[in-house]
Design an enzyme around this catalytic site. Structure first.
Site, short mmCIF file in Angstrom:
data_model
loop_
_atom_site.label_atom_id
_atom_site.label_comp_id
_atom_site.label_asym_id
_atom_site.label_seq_id
_atom_site.Cartn_x
_atom_site.Cartn_y
_atom_site.Cartn_z
N GLY A 72 51.18 -28.52 49.40
CA GLY A 72 52.03 -28.41 48.21
C GLY A 72 52.90 -27.17 48.27
O GLY A 72 52.56 -26.17 48.91
N GLY A 146 50.99 -40.05 50.84
CA GLY A 146 51.65 -39.32 51.92
C GLY A 146 50.68 -39.18 53.08
O GLY A 146 49.80 -40.02 53.28
N ILE A 148 48.23 -37.06 53.50
CA ILE A 148 46.84 -36.89 53.07
C ILE A 148 46.28 -38.21 52.55
O ILE A 148 45.15 -38.58 52.86
CB ILE A 148 46.73 -35.77 52.03
CG1 ILE A 148 46.99 -34.42 52.69
CG2 ILE A 148 45.36 -35.78 51.36
CD1 ILE A 148 47.00 -33.23 51.74
N ARG A 169 55.72 -42.55 45.30
CA ARG A 169 56.89 -42.46 44.42
C ARG A 169 57.75 -43.71 44.54
O ARG A 169 58.31 -44.19 43.54
CB ARG A 169 57.70 -41.21 44.79
CG ARG A 169 58.90 -40.96 43.90
CD ARG A 169 59.50 -39.60 44.19
NE ARG A 169 59.78 -39.43 45.61
CZ ARG A 169 60.21 -38.31 46.16
NH1 ARG A 169 60.39 -37.24 45.41
NH2 ARG A 169 60.45 -38.23 47.46
N ARG A 228 46.43 -31.55 42.60
CA ARG A 228 46.59 -30.31 41.86
C ARG A 228 46.02 -30.54 40.47
O ARG A 228 46.13 -31.64 39.91
CB ARG A 228 48.05 -29.87 41.77
CG ARG A 228 48.63 -29.34 43.08
CD ARG A 228 48.03 -27.98 43.45
NE ARG A 228 48.69 -27.37 44.60
CZ ARG A 228 48.29 -27.51 45.85
NH1 ARG A 228 47.23 -28.29 46.10
NH2 ARG A 228 48.93 -26.90 46.83
N ASP A 251 38.26 -31.47 42.73
CA ASP A 251 38.35 -30.28 43.57
C ASP A 251 39.35 -29.30 43.00
O ASP A 251 39.39 -28.15 43.41
CB ASP A 251 38.76 -30.65 45.00
CG ASP A 251 38.76 -29.44 45.93
OD1 ASP A 251 37.75 -28.71 45.93
OD2 ASP A 251 39.76 -29.22 46.62
N HIS A 275 38.23 -26.00 44.59
CA HIS A 275 39.47 -26.08 45.38
C HIS A 275 39.22 -25.72 46.84
O HIS A 275 39.77 -24.77 47.38
CB HIS A 275 40.55 -25.17 44.78
CG HIS A 275 41.94 -25.57 45.21
ND1 HIS A 275 43.06 -25.23 44.49
CD2 HIS A 275 42.39 -26.28 46.29
CE1 HIS A 275 44.14 -25.71 45.10
NE2 HIS A 275 43.75 -26.35 46.20
#
Length: 316
Positions: A72, A146, A148, A169, A228, A251, A275
């Site tokens: 990110g 994507g 990941i 998207r 996130r 996470d 995280h």
């Protein structure tokens, strides 16, 4: 070429760096290792608060490349207006896929099979058996397909899931099947037993998992967030968790770090990890390979990898 390069890994620990640049180690210390105005290639310190990575940017008047070591780039976005026009921002695609996908599967399996309860019972010296869901024969929805998201599906393959649905998207076709656009989420959510969030944080994904999103999830479904924290509306999630209708494995949280006493810590049916999707033993060798490749490209004036945007371009 002569240029300053700031690295959050000591240069002597990275084999294969190209000759030419002057390398400086900076991992967020109070004092800068050199004049920021001379820095041409800035690698943002990893796993540091955003304010630390942003601190030298206003003085980096000659910077040409800003490289993150995270997938990110949301922690760098507030500094975009401080970068000279034409600065290239690159992310760490290829560095975190293995570790993050590994953790996503860990969270799914631990949650479904009741591992947190086993650990608590072990602490009390209790033998507590029982019946738990398996991942086999379940439908998994990956939101954010994507690199990941694709790595997560790679690791789902041996678990005999019934179906994997993919959302990004925009729609496209992959070797494994179609990727649905975000507009089709409302129809896909009620079919999923496990929903994995692996999307970047953007204006369009902030609070993507809101009250309406969560209400569409089927009873007993599991929400996994390795994206996130703000991708999920924490208040809406807490309301669903309190009913016991769905469970969650997180996470990342909002706020983060999750403060002591926050209701998420003790909400029913939630597993929280701090995280740790990216920082594993797999990180450093992949990060070094990326930096060596990028810097060779930079020195030789070749196209860089993982370009997310260029400042001064339309819409930036």
């Amino acid at each position: 070429m002569t240029a300053d390069v700031w690295l959050p890994i000591p240069p002597d620990d990275i084999e294969g760096l190209p000759e030419g640049p002057a390398y400086h180690f900076w991992d967020g210390a109070e004092e800068f290792p050199a004049d920021p105005a001379a820095c041409a290639f800035y690698v943002v310190p990893y796993m540091k608060p955003a304010r630390i990575g942003l601190r030298p940017l206003p003085r980096m008047s000659a910077v040409r490349v800003v490289q993150t070591l995270s997938a990110g780039i949301d922690h760098v976005e507030p500094g975009l207006d401080r970068m000279p026009p034409g600065t290239v921002l690159c992310n760490a695609r290829g560095v975190h896929e293995a570790s993050t996908a590994e953790l996503a599967l860990t969270l799914v399996l631990a949650s479904l099979r009741g591992v947190p309860g086993f650990v608590r019972a072990q602490d009390r010296g209790e033998w507590r058996g029982g019946f738990h869901p398996a991942l086999a024969d379940r439908t998994v929805l990956i939101v954010g397909y994507g690199s990941i998201g694709a790595a997560i599906e790679d690791r789902l393959a041996p678990f005999e899931v019934a179906r994997v649905a993919r959302v990004a998207r925009s729609s496209r076709t992959t070797a494994r099947g179609p990727v649905h656009p975000l507009t089709e989420l409302p129809a896909l959510l009620p079919e999923a037993d496990v929903v994995v969030l692996s999307t970047p944080l953007t204006d369009s994904t902030r609070h993507l998992a809101d009250a309406e999103f969560l209400a569409r999830m089927k009873d007993g479904a599991l929400l996994v967030n390795v994206a996130r924290g703000p991708v999920v509306d924490t208040k809406a999630l807490l309301a669903e968790l309190e009913t016991g209708r769905i469970t969650a494995a997180l996470d990342v949280t909002d706020p983060e770090p999750l403060p002591a006493g926050h209701p998420l810590w003790h909400a029913p049916g939630v597993l929280i990890s701090p995280h740790v999707g990216g920082p594993t033993s797999a990180f450093l060798p992949r990060a070094k390979r990326l930096l060596v490749d990028q810097l060779h490209r930079f020195v030789n004036r070749e196209p860089l990898r993982n370009v997310v945007l260029t400042t001064g371009a339309a819409g930036v």
